[in-house]
Design an enzyme around this catalytic site. Structure first.
Site, PDB file in Angstrom:
ATOM      1  N   HIS A 356       1.246  -1.543   0.070  1.00 48.65           N
ATOM      2  CA  HIS A 356       0.631  -0.335   0.319  1.00 48.65           C
ATOM      3  C   HIS A 356       1.229   1.244   0.296  1.00 48.65           C
ATOM      4  O   HIS A 356       0.987   2.234  -0.623  1.00 48.65           O
ATOM      5  CB  HIS A 356      -1.215   0.380   1.137  1.00 48.65           C
ATOM      6  CG  HIS A 356      -2.119   0.993   0.908  1.00 48.65           C
ATOM      7  ND1 HIS A 356      -1.327   2.501   1.905  1.00 48.65           N
ATOM      8  CD2 HIS A 356      -3.309   0.822   0.720  1.00 48.65           C
ATOM      9  CE1 HIS A 356      -2.873   3.162   1.502  1.00 48.65           C
ATOM     10  NE2 HIS A 356      -3.735   2.320   0.704  1.00 48.65           N
ATOM     11  N   CYS A 357       2.410   0.983   1.171  1.00 47.74           N
ATOM     12  CA  CYS A 357       2.969   2.287   1.485  1.00 47.74           C
ATOM     13  C   CYS A 357       3.455   2.569  -0.319  1.00 47.74           C
ATOM     14  O   CYS A 357       3.969   3.571  -0.996  1.00 47.74           O
ATOM     15  CB  CYS A 357       4.474   2.102   1.443  1.00 47.74           C
ATOM     16  SG  CYS A 357       3.489   1.491   3.481  1.00 47.74           S
TER      17      CYS A 357
END
Length: 368
Positions: A356-357
């Site tokens: 996600h990052c």
């Protein structure tokens, strides 16, 4: 494209939930040798695997430096992946890229937040970060999207999650940290979030995951599954330093209503590990003054919550951990209409984050 001098809320724009239909996902190619071991080569292989997993479901654009363009293009040679040249300081497009906002008439714009490498000169992870500060504008320029800027207000995309229906979840550990916006009170920070994301209710969890070097980003700890339902990283072990953090977050969620007046249904996701880098892995990272030191005695902030929702798919990290199968089963149960794809995430975790990052979804225009 032009920089607007109003706010998204004033213009009728809002940040949609991650499960809204997407045009594409953005990524940035990792190569920073003082963050990614062995010159970034293992991370590049992991990055390519994530990009190819996403590309099964939707287009992907990967930004890459001039020096790495030919290598990245060769490694990402599949039809649904576009590679564009763009300078940056590292690969965390969730935090450096724009937050896309949409309106009811089918237009997409972007919010360009301030960025200081997760703390500037008070705990930041590297310096300088001036090229990262330009990433959001470059992405919006490529996509021909108009831009809103928050001059003097620092925020990373990984520090917020929204349900698209007026509620935002974040952590006090990050947004109220003195190294982000020390000149602003909680109420003033909330006002900026309301104006730029068009949210009404802001849910403050006390902390994120233990030892998360971003100062507790919520996207590594708690995320939305659907409106009114969240997935929370969890441990039942009282000896785990995450235990009080999980308990405190659950207490807030169970005693808070969202913008629609709903109480939260909380699903629990086991935390893997504990996970640590090996001495060999740490030795492969260049030692540079001002950059984050890699130490085998420091616990890694591994989390299955750090996944990306794409059109018809869930792209989630695995860690060669006994919990991997259970994590996949939980995600498949929570997202029955999506295909859950687990991608090895250890190399990404060694760099300080995960799927996600390292991604940023671009919502599709929606006409209502």
């Amino acid at each position: 494209m032009s920089t607007l001098h109003s706010t998204p809320r004033a213009d009728g724009f809002y940040m949609p939930a991650e499960w809204a239909t997407q045009t594409q996902a953005w990524m940035i190619w990792p190569e920073r040798p003082d963050n990614w071991r062995l010159g970034g080569k293992p991370a590049q292989a992991a990055h390519a695997a994530v990009a190819k997993a996403i590309a099964r479901f939707e287009p992907v654009t990967v930004a890459v430096s001039a020096a790495q363009y030919e290598n990245a293009r060769a490694r990402l040679d599949v039809p649904n992946i576009r590679v564009v040249e763009m300078s940056s300081d590292d690969a965390w497009v969730r935090d450096t890229g724009p937050t896309f906002v949409i309106n009811a008439s089918g237009e997409v714009r972007g919010v360009h937040w301030g960025f200081n490498a997760w703390g500037g000169f008070e705990g930041g992870l590297y310096s300088p970060w001036n090229r990262d500060e330009q990433v959001a504008s470059k992405v919006l320029e490529i996509e021909r999207c108009q831009e809103y800027r928050t001059e003097g207000f620092v925020l990373e995309g990984g520090s917020i999650h929204v349900d698209g229906e007026g509620t935002l979840i974040t952590t006090e550990e990050c947004l109220l940290n003195h190294n982000r916006n020390p000149h602003l009170s909680r109420e003033e920070i909330e006002a900026v979030l309301r104006e730029h994301l068009a949210v009404e209710q802001i849910v403050w969890l006390p902390d994120g995951l233990y030892n998360d070097e971003t100062d507790g980003h919520v996207d590594n700890f708690c995320c939305y599954v659907r409106p009114g339902e969240v997935l929370l990283a969890w441990t039942d072990d009282p000896q785990d330093p995450n235990y009080p953090r999980c308990q405190a977050a659950l207490q807030v969620l169970e005693n808070t209503r969202d913008a629609k007046g709903r109480t939260f249904k909380v699903h629990k996701m086991p935390i893997p590990g504990p996970l640590y880098a090996t001495e060999e892995e740490c030795a492969g990272v260049d030692a540079v003054e001002g950059s984050q030191e890699r130490n085998p005695s420091v616990r890694l902030a591994g989390s299955y919550v750090n996944f990306l929702i794409v059109n018809g798919g869930i792209i989630a990290p695995s860690f060669d951990d006994p919990m991997d199968a259970q994590a996949k089963a939980i995600l498949q149960q929570l997202f029955p209409e999506h295909e859950v794809v687990m991608v090895p995430g250890r190399e990404l975790l060694l760099g300080g984050g995960n799927i996600h990052c390292l991604t940023q979804q671009q919502p599709a225009p929606q006409r209502i």
